[in-house]
Design a protein around this motif. Structure first.
Motif, PDB file in Angstrom:
ATOM      1  N   UNK A 166      31.078  -7.515  14.189  1.00 35.41           N
ATOM      2  CA  UNK A 166      31.775  -7.718  12.915  1.00 35.41           C
ATOM      3  C   UNK A 166      31.296  -6.639  11.957  1.00 35.41           C
ATOM      4  N   UNK A 167      32.122  -6.362  10.954  1.00 36.29           N
ATOM      5  CA  UNK A 167      31.773  -5.326  10.000  1.00 36.29           C
ATOM      6  C   UNK A 167      31.978  -3.934  10.588  1.00 36.29           C
ATOM      7  N   UNK A 168      31.620  -2.922   9.800  1.00 36.19           N
ATOM      8  CA  UNK A 168      31.777  -1.530  10.225  1.00 36.19           C
ATOM      9  C   UNK A 168      30.533  -0.740   9.853  1.00 36.19           C
ATOM     10  N   UNK A 169      30.344   0.374  10.536  1.00 31.50           N
ATOM     11  CA  UNK A 169      29.294   1.334  10.203  1.00 31.50           C
ATOM     12  C   UNK A 169      29.991   2.587   9.697  1.00 31.50           C
ATOM     13  N   UNK A 170      29.643   3.014   8.499  1.00 32.05           N
ATOM     14  CA  UNK A 170      30.280   4.172   7.876  1.00 32.05           C
ATOM     15  C   UNK A 170      29.273   5.299   7.714  1.00 32.05           C
ATOM     16  N   UNK A 171      29.706   6.511   8.001  1.00 30.95           N
ATOM     17  CA  UNK A 171      28.936   7.711   7.701  1.00 30.95           C
ATOM     18  C   UNK A 171      29.789   8.561   6.770  1.00 30.95           C
ATOM     19  N   UNK A 172      29.302   8.759   5.536  1.00 29.82           N
ATOM     20  CA  UNK A 172      30.093   9.464   4.517  1.00 29.82           C
ATOM     21  C   UNK A 172      31.487   8.859   4.388  1.00 29.82           C
ATOM     22  N   UNK A 173      31.570   7.524   4.455  1.00 27.40           N
ATOM     23  CA  UNK A 173      32.837   6.834   4.294  1.00 27.40           C
ATOM     24  C   UNK A 173      33.712   6.798   5.529  1.00 27.40           C
ATOM     25  N   UNK A 174      33.250   7.409   6.621  1.00 23.98           N
ATOM     26  CA  UNK A 174      34.050   7.475   7.848  1.00 23.98           C
ATOM     27  C   UNK A 174      33.578   6.401   8.831  1.00 23.98           C
TER      28      UNK A 174
ATOM     29  N   UNK B 235      32.661   4.966  12.095  1.00 22.18           N
ATOM     30  CA  UNK B 235      32.268   5.666  13.325  1.00 22.18           C
ATOM     31  C   UNK B 235      33.079   5.208  14.534  1.00 22.18           C
ATOM     32  N   UNK B 236      33.754   4.049  14.432  1.00 29.06           N
ATOM     33  CA  UNK B 236      34.601   3.592  15.525  1.00 29.06           C
ATOM     34  C   UNK B 236      35.893   4.411  15.615  1.00 29.06           C
ATOM     35  N   UNK B 237      36.176   5.193  14.560  1.00 26.54           N
ATOM     36  CA  UNK B 237      37.425   5.957  14.516  1.00 26.54           C
ATOM     37  C   UNK B 237      37.244   7.391  15.009  1.00 26.54           C
ATOM     38  N   UNK B 238      36.029   7.744  15.418  1.00 23.32           N
ATOM     39  CA  UNK B 238      35.786   9.093  15.942  1.00 23.32           C
ATOM     40  C   UNK B 238      35.296   8.969  17.378  1.00 23.32           C
ATOM     41  N   UNK B 239      35.351  10.062  18.117  1.00 24.27           N
ATOM     42  CA  UNK B 239      34.879  10.014  19.500  1.00 24.27           C
ATOM     43  C   UNK B 239      33.363   9.893  19.534  1.00 24.27           C
ATOM     44  N   UNK B 240      32.863   9.280  20.590  1.00 21.95           N
ATOM     45  CA  UNK B 240      31.416   9.172  20.732  1.00 21.95           C
ATOM     46  C   UNK B 240      30.772  10.553  20.798  1.00 21.95           C
ATOM     47  N   UNK B 241      31.449  11.492  21.432  1.00 24.76           N
ATOM     48  CA  UNK B 241      30.901  12.842  21.553  1.00 24.76           C
ATOM     49  C   UNK B 241      30.713  13.496  20.191  1.00 24.76           C
TER      50      UNK B 241
END
Length: 203
Positions: free
Chosen positions: A8-16, A18-24
């Motif tokens: 639940x919830x989200x982890x954001x880096x600079x508002x992004x 991290x589930x929306x970017x590739x793991x790489x």
């Protein structure tokens, strides 16, 4: 690093998210030092350079200096070209951990994750490596997971967890002053060591 995704919830880096970017792409911006130092068969130099394969010999040696590994490396039979054996069996636990830290430092990533990174070190080595980590933290985001409070006393924000729940947040000074706090209790237990470590760092 998304070894696990949040339920639940989200982890954001600079508002992004991290589930929306590739793991790489996410992991390209991270350097990670775990409690268990993993070394590979090959030379000391190869193990440090694994953090950034294009690193020059000078950059590898600078990372080793920052991790307080340079001197013991030079004492090895072939210096930086000394084979470490399977899982680094020819080195002590503290030496393996310092190579792991050097590998993270040569990566020069904007986010540094330290998971009990000094747990395998004796007090003298921990003090030396902590000084190096303090220098390495400049200009980057650092997330430290630790039981030894000496690792987190200079953090901008400390989050105290107990039985899976966040129970306190604040700076070292704020949390140490709370008479019935979890952090204050740990501080009282480890207080003598903390004073020694902070005093050494100040000199």
């Amino acid at each position: 690093p998304r070894f696990y995704d949040p339920q639940s919830g989200v982890i954001l880096i600079d508002g992004q998210d991290i589930a929306a970017v590739t793991k790489q792409s996410l992991r390209n911006g991270l350097a990670y030092v775990s409690q268990q130092a993993y070394l590979f068969e090959g030379s000391i130099r190869d193990n440090i350079r694994y953090g950034r394969p294009e690193a020059t010999d000078a950059e590898v040696e600078e990372a080793a200096r920052l991790a307080y590994a340079h001197d013991f490396i030079l004492a090895q039979p072939q210096g930086y070209d000394t084979p470490v054996g399977e899982q680094g069996m020819t080195l002590s636990g503290g030496q393996r951990q310092r190579l792991s830290i050097a590998r993270a430092l040569v990566r020069n990533a904007p986010i540094l994750l330290l998971d009990e990174a000094t747990s395998a070190l004796d007090t003298e080595s921990e003090t030396a490596v902590q000084k190096a980590l303090d220098q390495a933290m400049s200009g980057r985001t650092v997330i430290v997971i630790a039981h030894r409070l000496s690792t987190v006393v200079n953090a901008d924000k400390i989050v105290v967890m107990n039985e899976g729940l966040v129970v306190e947040e604040g700076t070292h000074e704020e949390l140490a002053r709370r008479p019935d706090g979890v952090y204050a209790r740990l501080h009282n237990i480890q207080g003598g060591f903390l004073e020694l470590t902070v005093g050494a760092a100040a000199t």
